[in-house]
Motif scaffolding. Structure first.
Motif, PDB file in Angstrom:
ATOM      1  N   SER A  72       0.821  -1.209   0.000  1.00 21.36           N
ATOM      2  CA  SER A  72       0.000   0.000   0.000  1.00 21.36           C
ATOM      3  C   SER A  72       0.854   1.258   0.000  1.00 21.36           C
ATOM      4  O   SER A  72       0.398   2.321  -0.445  1.00 21.36           O
ATOM      5  CB  SER A  72      -0.936   0.006   1.215  1.00 21.36           C
ATOM      6  OG  SER A  72      -1.979  -0.931   1.048  1.00 21.36           O
ATOM      7  N   PHE A  73       2.082   1.167   0.493  1.00 21.24           N
ATOM      8  CA  PHE A  73       2.997   2.315   0.485  1.00 21.24           C
ATOM      9  C   PHE A  73       3.495   2.596  -0.926  1.00 21.24           C
ATOM     10  O   PHE A  73       3.713   3.746  -1.309  1.00 21.24           O
ATOM     11  CB  PHE A  73       4.180   2.046   1.420  1.00 21.24           C
ATOM     12  CG  PHE A  73       5.342   2.989   1.238  1.00 21.24           C
ATOM     13  CD1 PHE A  73       5.251   4.311   1.646  1.00 21.24           C
ATOM     14  CD2 PHE A  73       6.520   2.551   0.654  1.00 21.24           C
ATOM     15  CE1 PHE A  73       6.312   5.186   1.463  1.00 21.24           C
ATOM     16  CE2 PHE A  73       7.589   3.411   0.479  1.00 21.24           C
ATOM     17  CZ  PHE A  73       7.487   4.737   0.887  1.00 21.24           C
ATOM     18  N   MET A  74       3.656   1.547  -1.736  1.00 19.27           N
ATOM     19  CA  MET A  74       4.222   1.689  -3.084  1.00 19.27           C
ATOM     20  C   MET A  74       3.167   2.241  -4.031  1.00 19.27           C
ATOM     21  O   MET A  74       2.218   1.566  -4.394  1.00 19.27           O
ATOM     22  CB  MET A  74       4.732   0.333  -3.572  1.00 19.27           C
ATOM     23  CG  MET A  74       5.587   0.418  -4.797  1.00 19.27           C
ATOM     24  SD  MET A  74       6.345  -1.202  -5.149  1.00 19.27           S
ATOM     25  CE  MET A  74       7.417  -0.750  -6.512  1.00 19.27           C
ATOM     26  N   MET A  75       3.350   3.479  -4.467  1.00 13.57           N
ATOM     27  CA  MET A  75       2.292   4.165  -5.205  1.00 13.57           C
ATOM     28  C   MET A  75       1.975   3.499  -6.538  1.00 13.57           C
ATOM     29  O   MET A  75       0.825   3.545  -6.998  1.00 13.57           O
ATOM     30  CB  MET A  75       2.665   5.634  -5.429  1.00 13.57           C
ATOM     31  CG  MET A  75       3.804   5.866  -6.389  1.00 13.57           C
ATOM     32  SD  MET A  75       4.130   7.636  -6.580  1.00 13.57           S
ATOM     33  CE  MET A  75       5.388   7.587  -7.879  1.00 13.57           C
ATOM     34  N   SER A  76       2.944   2.854  -7.176  1.00 15.66           N
ATOM     35  CA  SER A  76       2.710   2.265  -8.495  1.00 15.66           C
ATOM     36  C   SER A  76       1.787   1.057  -8.450  1.00 15.66           C
ATOM     37  O   SER A  76       1.324   0.589  -9.495  1.00 15.66           O
ATOM     38  CB  SER A  76       4.041   1.866  -9.144  1.00 15.66           C
ATOM     39  OG  SER A  76       4.850   2.994  -9.364  1.00 15.66           O
ATOM     40  N   LYS A  77       1.521   0.544  -7.265  1.00 11.50           N
ATOM     41  CA  LYS A  77       0.611  -0.601  -7.117  1.00 11.50           C
ATOM     42  C   LYS A  77      -0.812  -0.165  -6.804  1.00 11.50           C
ATOM     43  O   LYS A  77      -1.687  -1.008  -6.606  1.00 11.50           O
ATOM     44  CB  LYS A  77       1.103  -1.529  -5.998  1.00 11.50           C
ATOM     45  CG  LYS A  77       2.400  -2.267  -6.310  1.00 11.50           C
ATOM     46  CD  LYS A  77       2.728  -3.264  -5.203  1.00 11.50           C
ATOM     47  CE  LYS A  77       3.947  -4.099  -5.545  1.00 11.50           C
ATOM     48  NZ  LYS A  77       4.219  -5.139  -4.526  1.00 11.50           N
ATOM     49  N   CYS A  78      -1.051   1.145  -6.770  1.00 13.39           N
ATOM     50  CA  CYS A  78      -2.343   1.657  -6.329  1.00 13.39           C
ATOM     51  C   CYS A  78      -3.042   2.444  -7.440  1.00 13.39           C
ATOM     52  O   CYS A  78      -2.408   3.197  -8.176  1.00 13.39           O
ATOM     53  CB  CYS A  78      -2.166   2.565  -5.115  1.00 13.39           C
ATOM     54  SG  CYS A  78      -1.306   1.774  -3.728  1.00 13.39           S
ATOM     55  N   SER A  81       3.958  16.027   3.672  1.00 12.84           N
ATOM     56  CA  SER A  81       5.377  15.905   4.018  1.00 12.84           C
ATOM     57  C   SER A  81       5.720  14.637   4.792  1.00 12.84           C
ATOM     58  O   SER A  81       6.879  14.433   5.161  1.00 12.84           O
ATOM     59  CB  SER A  81       5.814  17.121   4.855  1.00 12.84           C
ATOM     60  OG  SER A  81       5.121  17.156   6.090  1.00 12.84           O
ATOM     61  N   CYS A  82       4.729  13.767   5.052  1.00  9.93           N
ATOM     62  CA  CYS A  82       4.999  12.613   5.919  1.00  9.93           C
ATOM     63  C   CYS A  82       5.366  11.346   5.140  1.00  9.93           C
ATOM     64  O   CYS A  82       5.532  10.283   5.731  1.00  9.93           O
ATOM     65  CB  CYS A  82       3.813  12.343   6.845  1.00  9.93           C
ATOM     66  SG  CYS A  82       2.351  11.770   5.994  1.00  9.93           S
ATOM     67  N   MET A  83       5.486  11.433   3.815  1.00  8.97           N
ATOM     68  CA  MET A  83       5.980  10.359   2.944  1.00  8.97           C
ATOM     69  C   MET A  83       5.007   9.189   2.769  1.00  8.97           C
ATOM     70  O   MET A  83       5.258   8.300   1.961  1.00  8.97           O
ATOM     71  CB  MET A  83       7.353   9.842   3.404  1.00  8.97           C
ATOM     72  CG  MET A  83       8.445  10.891   3.343  1.00  8.97           C
ATOM     73  SD  MET A  83      10.091  10.272   3.777  1.00  8.97           S
ATOM     74  CE  MET A  83      10.495   9.252   2.343  1.00  8.97           C
ATOM     75  N   ILE A  84       3.925   9.156   3.530  1.00  5.73           N
ATOM     76  CA  ILE A  84       2.879   8.149   3.312  1.00  5.73           C
ATOM     77  C   ILE A  84       1.531   8.858   3.217  1.00  5.73           C
ATOM     78  O   ILE A  84       0.516   8.379   3.724  1.00  5.73           O
ATOM     79  CB  ILE A  84       2.858   7.066   4.416  1.00  5.73           C
ATOM     80  CG1 ILE A  84       2.865   7.699   5.818  1.00  5.73           C
ATOM     81  CG2 ILE A  84       4.006   6.104   4.264  1.00  5.73           C
ATOM     82  CD1 ILE A  84       2.696   6.682   6.937  1.00  5.73           C
ATOM     83  N   GLY A  85       1.544   9.998   2.534  1.00 11.58           N
ATOM     84  CA  GLY A  85       0.345  10.819   2.432  1.00 11.58           C
ATOM     85  C   GLY A  85      -0.805  10.108   1.751  1.00 11.58           C
ATOM     86  O   GLY A  85      -1.972  10.283   2.136  1.00 11.58           O
ATOM     87  N   THR A  86      -0.515   9.299   0.724  1.00 15.89           N
ATOM     88  CA  THR A  86      -1.591   8.592   0.023  1.00 15.89           C
ATOM     89  C   THR A  86      -2.272   7.589   0.948  1.00 15.89           C
ATOM     90  O   THR A  86      -3.500   7.489   0.973  1.00 15.89           O
ATOM     91  CB  THR A  86      -1.048   7.868  -1.216  1.00 15.89           C
ATOM     92  OG1 THR A  86       0.104   7.085  -0.862  1.00 15.89           O
ATOM     93  CG2 THR A  86      -0.659   8.847  -2.298  1.00 15.89           C
ATOM     94  N   LEU A  87      -1.474   6.846   1.716  1.00 19.07           N
ATOM     95  CA  LEU A  87      -2.041   5.857   2.638  1.00 19.07           C
ATOM     96  C   LEU A  87      -2.868   6.534   3.723  1.00 19.07           C
ATOM     97  O   LEU A  87      -3.973   6.080   4.063  1.00 19.07           O
ATOM     98  CB  LEU A  87      -0.918   5.033   3.269  1.00 19.07           C
ATOM     99  CG  LEU A  87      -1.343   3.973   4.294  1.00 19.07           C
ATOM    100  CD1 LEU A  87      -2.320   2.977   3.677  1.00 19.07           C
ATOM    101  CD2 LEU A  87      -0.119   3.243   4.850  1.00 19.07           C
TER     102      LEU A  87
END
Length: 320
Positions: A151-157, A176-182
């Motif tokens: 779920s962290f890897m954006m290309s899989k979402c 800025s927290c590096m897991i903004g999408t999650l």
């Protein structure tokens, strides 16, 4: 294609990039054969030294929309712009260094049409197929490092922006927290516990065991914001699910930095202290003890010996 012939584009593929001319060239040329009237391709150039538009022929640029930022806004903000600019129903944010499979677009469309607009978030490359509803069920699909990393890897979402657009401001809030999408997905589920997420065993990208190009030190420090954001949720449930694999990722990254001699002893113990304070001393040396011992074992013994022991341990676990 399922009555799409006369409809506007359904899928936008956005590739944020900065100063990686060879990678963006290769990635775009992989995608060109998969484009159709139902798919639009964008590249967001984060003010690279060599403009991305100069890397492609006139014929190629007819199929690629290139947006160049006036300044370098940072990697996370550049990803956030993909969500802001998207005007189609579906959005796939793709890394420039994640090789796509030959039928990636077909996989996305097949998955979407199997569910319709009932799902707002798709995560591909899982070892299983599942559909979850609400916050808790989503978290229960994140109990291992592999699940969290997926779920962290954006290309899989892939995102159904038609069900997501009004929540893009959440991403900017935590950009800025590096897991903004999650975090954005979790917040959407928190606001609407009836929203559905789909996990698919089909793949969009080829696994690529490459060097990490982002700062692990920044990752360990910045991603800890997620613990505070959801502190009012059922904390024990999160400690068993989402927070547990994140802690294991911290430990793995820490020892990897140390093993590869990329940080000083002072920095290692500084980061270790931050992780210890966040996870708790008792939990660190009980719940996470196997992870710590595993990393120490890898530091002491040669990698070949470690792999042999690991295979035997997995075989023993399989038969017992």
């Amino acid at each position: 294609m399922n009555g799409m012939e006369n409809n506007p584009p359904l899928l936008s593929i956005y590739i944020p990039t900065y100063n990686r001319p060879e990678k963006i060239q290769i990635q775009v040329r992989r995608l060109l054969p998969q484009l159709s009237s139902h798919v639009v391709l964008y590249v967001i150039d984060n003010h690279s030294d060599q403009p991305v538009c100069d890397l492609f022929s006139d014929e190629e640029r007819e199929y690629v929309n290139i947006i160049r930022n006036d300044i370098n806004v940072g990697g996370d903000a550049n990803i956030a712009r993909c969500f802001e600019y998207c005007s189609t129903k579906l959005l796939w944010v793709l890394g420039d260094d994640d090789p796509v499979v030959e039928n990636a677009v077909d996989v996305i469309f097949d998955t979407y049409f199997s569910q319709g607009d009932s799902v707002f978030y798709y995560n591909f490359g899982r070892p299983y197929d599942a559909v979850t509803t609400g916050f808790d069920e989503f978290c229960l699909k994140h109990t291992t490092r592999a699940e969290f990393s997926s779920s962290f890897m954006m290309s899989k979402c892939v995102y159904n922006i038609s069900l997501f657009k009004s929540d893009v401001m959440i991403y900017y809030k935590y950009v800025s927290c590096m897991i903004g999408t999650l975090i954005t997905v979790l917040k959407c589920l928190e606001y609407d516990n009836k929203k559905k997420c789909l996990f698919s065993s089909r793949s969009l990208i080829v696994y690529n065991d490459q060097d990490i190009h982002w700062s692990i030190e920044d990752y360990i420090i910045k991603t800890q914001l997620i613990f505070d954001i959801f502190k009012k949720r059922e904390y024990r449930m999160l400690q068993r699910t989402l927070f547990k694999p994140l802690g294991e990722v911290y430990i793995s990254h820490l020892f990897t930095l140390c093993r590869n001699k990329k940080i000083s002893c002072f920095t290692f113990f500084h980061l270790f202290r931050i992780v210890r304070c966040r996870l708790g001393c008792f939990r660190l040396f009980t719940k996470y003890l196997p992870s710590i011992l595993n990393e120490v074992f890898k530091m002491i013994f040669p990698s070949s010996f470690y792999e042999v022991v690991k295979r035997k341990a997995m075989k023993y676990k399989m038969f017992n």
